[in-house]
Structure formats: structure tokens, C-alpha cells
Design an enzyme around this catalytic site. Structure first.
Site, PDB file in Angstrom:
ATOM      1  N   ASP A  56      -1.594  -6.494  -4.845  1.00  0.00           N
ATOM      2  CA  ASP A  56      -0.812  -5.659  -5.768  1.00  0.00           C
ATOM      3  C   ASP A  56      -0.386  -4.251  -4.989  1.00  0.00           C
ATOM      4  OD1 ASP A  56       0.355  -5.564  -8.333  1.00  0.00           O
ATOM      5  OD2 ASP A  56      -0.769  -4.131  -8.723  1.00  0.00           O
ATOM      6  N   HIS A  57       0.795  -3.758  -5.163  1.00  0.00           N
ATOM      7  CA  HIS A  57       1.334  -2.489  -4.362  1.00  0.00           C
ATOM      8  C   HIS A  57       1.166  -2.566  -3.193  1.00  0.00           C
ATOM      9  CE1 HIS A  57       2.455  -0.492  -8.132  1.00  0.00           C
ATOM     10  NE2 HIS A  57       1.368  -0.949  -8.815  1.00  0.00           N
ATOM     11  N   GLU A  67       9.056  -4.491  -7.086  1.00  0.00           N
ATOM     12  CA  GLU A  67       9.289  -3.332  -7.864  1.00  0.00           C
ATOM     13  C   GLU A  67      10.430  -2.492  -7.509  1.00  0.00           C
ATOM     14  OE1 GLU A  67       7.061   0.631  -9.653  1.00  0.00           O
ATOM     15  OE2 GLU A  67       5.785  -1.013  -8.534  1.00  0.00           O
ATOM     16  N   GLU A  72      -1.281   5.742  -7.913  1.00  0.00           N
ATOM     17  CA  GLU A  72      -1.939   4.199  -7.760  1.00  0.00           C
ATOM     18  C   GLU A  72      -2.169   4.056  -6.468  1.00  0.00           C
ATOM     19  OE1 GLU A  72      -3.557   0.856  -9.444  1.00  0.00           O
ATOM     20  OE2 GLU A  72      -3.172   2.809 -10.298  1.00  0.00           O
ATOM     21  N   ASP A 109      -4.927  -1.380 -15.054  1.00  0.00           N
ATOM     22  CA  ASP A 109      -5.987  -0.798 -13.919  1.00  0.00           C
ATOM     23  C   ASP A 109      -6.927   0.093 -14.585  1.00  0.00           C
ATOM     24  OD1 ASP A 109      -7.509  -1.045 -11.372  1.00  0.00           O
ATOM     25  OD2 ASP A 109      -6.393   0.848 -11.134  1.00  0.00           O
ATOM     26  N   THR A 110      -6.362   1.234 -15.088  1.00  0.00           N
ATOM     27  CA  THR A 110      -6.983   2.522 -15.335  1.00  0.00           C
ATOM     28  C   THR A 110      -7.979   2.214 -16.771  1.00  0.00           C
ATOM     29  OG1 THR A 110      -5.074   3.956 -14.878  1.00  0.00           O
ATOM     30  CG2 THR A 110      -6.772   4.698 -16.221  1.00  0.00           C
ATOM     31  N   HIS A 150       1.481   5.191 -14.163  1.00  0.00           N
ATOM     32  CA  HIS A 150      -0.079   4.877 -13.868  1.00  0.00           C
ATOM     33  C   HIS A 150      -1.011   6.003 -14.628  1.00  0.00           C
ATOM     34  CE1 HIS A 150       1.917   2.409 -10.242  1.00  0.00           C
ATOM     35  NE2 HIS A 150       1.405   1.665 -11.067  1.00  0.00           N
ATOM     36  N   GLY A 151      -2.126   5.311 -14.950  1.00  0.00           N
ATOM     37  CA  GLY A 151      -3.122   6.257 -15.509  1.00  0.00           C
ATOM     38  C   GLY A 151      -2.875   6.456 -17.155  1.00  0.00           C
ATOM     39  N   SER A 201      -5.921  -4.814  -4.120  1.00  0.00           N
ATOM     40  CA  SER A 201      -5.036  -3.682  -3.613  1.00  0.00           C
ATOM     41  C   SER A 201      -5.346  -3.506  -2.083  1.00  0.00           C
ATOM     42  CB  SER A 201      -5.298  -2.355  -4.287  1.00  0.00           C
ATOM     43  OG  SER A 201      -6.504  -1.839  -4.502  1.00  0.00           O
ATOM     44  N   HIS A 256       4.019  -2.388 -15.145  1.00  0.00           N
ATOM     45  CA  HIS A 256       2.795  -1.745 -14.672  1.00  0.00           C
ATOM     46  C   HIS A 256       2.648  -0.416 -15.496  1.00  0.00           C
ATOM     47  CE1 HIS A 256       3.060  -3.199 -10.287  1.00  0.00           C
ATOM     48  NE2 HIS A 256       3.541  -4.232 -11.117  1.00  0.00           N
ATOM     49  N   GLY A 257       1.624   0.215 -15.253  1.00  0.00           N
ATOM     50  CA  GLY A 257       1.098   1.291 -15.799  1.00  0.00           C
ATOM     51  C   GLY A 257       1.027   0.962 -17.321  1.00  0.00           C
ATOM     52  N   GLY A 258       0.236  -0.121 -17.789  1.00  0.00           N
ATOM     53  CA  GLY A 258       0.142  -0.517 -19.145  1.00  0.00           C
ATOM     54  C   GLY A 258      -0.931   0.020 -19.781  1.00  0.00           C
ATOM     55  N   SER A 259      -1.995   0.670 -19.219  1.00  0.00           N
ATOM     56  CA  SER A 259      -3.202   1.452 -19.767  1.00  0.00           C
ATOM     57  C   SER A 259      -2.510   2.529 -20.691  1.00  0.00           C
ATOM     58  CB  SER A 259      -4.047   1.887 -18.623  1.00  0.00           C
ATOM     59  OG  SER A 259      -4.557   1.035 -17.770  1.00  0.00           O
ATOM     60  N   ASN A 309      -0.029  -4.830 -15.910  1.00  0.00           N
ATOM     61  CA  ASN A 309      -1.195  -4.291 -15.396  1.00  0.00           C
ATOM     62  C   ASN A 309      -2.043  -3.078 -16.154  1.00  0.00           C
ATOM     63  OD1 ASN A 309      -0.223  -5.722 -13.159  1.00  0.00           O
ATOM     64  ND2 ASN A 309      -0.232  -3.843 -11.694  1.00  0.00           N
TER      65      ASN A 309
END
Length: 332
Positions: free
Chosen positions: A50-51, A115, A123, A230-231, A167-168, A5, A206-209, A228
Site C-alpha cells: 500500500d501507499h 491514487e 499515513e 488502518d486507523t 486518513h485517521g 506498507s 482510502h481513509g475509511g476509518s 482501507n
């Protein structure tokens, strides 16, 4: 897949460096590091950025210039793919900028991820925590507009279409994912283009956590090829360190002295390579879990063939590394 990122690139250089090109330099440095060591792992590696929001396009430009210079030397780009996240801009501007960059990327066979529709939460400096909930759901018409514009340039692109993603990680019930909407996008575009494919669009989640197994399974069935997390991986990294510190706490209170003796050294416990490795092992386990849930585990047998380094030109005479360094300097 190794993602970088803008914030990650700046971190790679060092947070004290305030040069406007720091993020691009750090991202390129990471890419060269991966190119140097990937041959020892026996598996394919994808390098992805990314992003990239509109205000971060100079970072994107720096990486793209590195791709072009690397392409001149090796016949392939430095990075495998890049993402443009212009979802905060009007759709027309978002798509137009993506078209502009994709025209530069396609000849080098660089994958473009874009996106449309907004992922909630925060994010890497982009904060959408207070966004209108309706904007968290991309429409089939929006997705088709992207497909129509980009498919005229080349096939190597994917669309991060929002379906309630955030995200998160949040408490169950606070986030309403609707992966069934992705099928509507596929069906709409399929009809518009008369495709024989059941899933003509490559989609990204995105925001798969924090997502459930059922949500992930349905998203993949409806065309998601990348997710993704990330979190969750950040937590896994910290959790490995946390557990090590809890287990070895009495060995981490001073350089000398522990339960084994007042004069016993503790270097083998506080050496950063020890606890960083525990963090890495924990994150590897979390990535493996996601691979199982996404259905990608065991798809590629580890190669036993010797790899080749991808940082120096071996067929040319002269100071090869000097040429590579000169190429990197040219970017900045």
C-alpha cells in the site's frame, strides 16, 4: 487481504536495521510467511502493498523484482497487487509512472491500485493535514484520464479517487465525505467509452476509518471494491490489549505474587503470546464488522480441501530452498 506498507516492511525487518533495502526485504519476508501458512486457513488470501509515494519507488522496485523471480519459479507473482500513490505529483507524471509500472506488472497478472486526488491526514510518513480542501475531491476528468491510459495495458487496475477522504479518525462534522461523487466518475467514464456496464471503474476508498454505515453503503453502490481502515484496526488491536491489562492488572505487577497468593506465578498472564492474542482477537472482531458493513461477509465458504505450500518448488530436483533463498538474495 494482507497489506504491507513501507513502514510495515521496515518494522518486519527490525527498526534498528538502517539498510536502504530493509522495507523491501521485510515486505518480501511477510509475503513468504503468508504463502507458507495461508493453506491452513481455507480462504483466499490477497497480498497487497500500500501507499508507495515517489520517494519510496526503490521499495516498490524491490518487491516487483521479488514478483518476477517468484513468477519464474511458480508461474505467478509473489504479491497479488501493489499500490502506487503518486497523488502528490502532477497528474501527467502520476499517470506516466503508473503506466510504466503497469506494463511490467500486467504480464504477471498483478493488480495495480493507484491514487489520483489527495487523501487528507497523515499515513505512513505522507502528511496532507494542511492540504487545500478542494484537492480532496478528484474530478471525473482526472479519473477518466487514468482509465484511458491504464485500460490500454490491461483491465486489472483500480483507482483511489478522493471524495473528501482523510486518513485517521476525527470528530463528526470535521470530515465531509461525498461518496455520491463516485457515481459521477462512473457515469462520465461510461459515456466516454460507451460501456454497457453501470459501474465500469473499480474504485478504492482510502481513509475509511470512522465512516458511517450510510457513507460506506453509498460508496460500495458507486463502485468501491476495497476500503482501507488502518486507523480503526490499529485502535482495535490496542483496545484488546488495553482491556486485558485492565482485567488482569493485579496479575501483571510482578513475576510472582497476585490476588491468588503471594507465591503464585504470573507467567501465564505476562507471556506476550497471551496478550498479543487478545489484541488479535479484538482486531478480528473489527475486521468482521467492516466485512458486514461492506457486504462481503459470507461470500466465500471456508474450504475443507487440503491446501499446498507456496514457498518451495516441489517438481524440481536439487536444493529447492537454496534456490528460493538465492532468489530472494538476488533482489537485494
Amino acid at each position: 487481504m494482507i497489506q504491507i506498507s513501507n513502514g510495515g516492511g521496515a518494522f518486519m525487518v527490525g527498526k534498528s536495521v538502517k539498510d536502504p533495502n530493509a522495507a523491501a526485504a521485510g515486505s518480501v519476508a511477510l509475503a513468504y510467511h503468508v504463502r507458507a501458512v495461508a493453506k491452513y486457513y481455507g480462504i483466499p488470501v490477497v497480498l497487497h502493498s500500500d501507499h508507495c509515494a515517489k520517494n519510496l519507488l526503490p521499495w516498490f522496485d524491490g518487491m516487483l523484482q521479488a514478483d518476477k523471480d517468484y513468477f519464474k519459479m511458480f508461474g505467478e507473482p509473489l504479491f497479488s497487487s501493489h499500490m502506487l500513490d503518486l497523488s502528490e505529483e502532477p497528474d501527467e507524471e502520476n499517470i506516466a509512472i503508473c503506466v510504466k509500472y503497469f506494463k511490467e506488472m500486467a504480464p504477471m497478472k498483478i493488480w495495480l491500485e493507484m491514487e489520483i486526488g489527495i487523501t487528507g491526514g497523515e499515513e505512513d510518513g505522507v502528511n496532507n493535514e494542511n492540504i487545500d480542501p478542494e484537492k480532496l475531491y478528484t474530478t471525473p476528468e482526472q479519473v477518466y484520464a487514468v482509465y484511458d491510459a491504464l485500460s490500454k495495458i490491461g483491465p486489472m487496475f483500480s483507482i483511489a479517487a478522493a471524495f473528501g477522504n482523510v486518513h485517521g479518525v476525527y470528530k463528526p462534522g470535521n470530515v465531509k465525505l461525498s461518496p455520491e461523487r463516485l457515481l459521477t466518475h462512473q457515469e462520465y467514464t461510461k459515456e466516454k467509452i460507451g460501456s454497457d456496464l453501470e459501474r465500469p471503474i473499480f474504485l478504492v476508498m482510502h481513509g475509511g476509518s470512522g465512516s458511517t454505515d450510510e457513507e460506506i453503503k453509498l460508496a460500495v453502490e458507486n463502485g468501491v471494491i476495497k476500503m482501507n481502515i488502518d486507523t480503526d484496526t490499529q485502535w482495535a488491536y490496542w483496545d484488546g490489549l488495553r482491556k486485558f491489562e485492565a482485567e488482569k492488572r493485579e496479575y501483571l505487577q510482578g513475576q510472582i505474587g497476585n490476588p491468588d497468593g503471594a507465591e503464585k506465578p504470573n507467567k501465564k498472564y505476562y507471556d506476550p503470546r497471551v496478550w498479543i492474542r487478545k489484541a488479535e482477537e479484538s482486531m478480528v472482531d473489527r475486521v468482521s464488522e467492516s466485512m458486514d458493513r461492506l457486504g462481503s461477509a459470507g461470500k466465500y465458504p471456508k474450504s475443507s480441501e487440503p491446501g499446498s505450500q507456496q514457498c518451495t518448488v516441489t517438481k524440481k530436483k536439487g536444493n529447492v530452498m537454496g534456490g528460493v533463498v538465492a532468489g530472494i538474495k538476488k533482489i537485494f
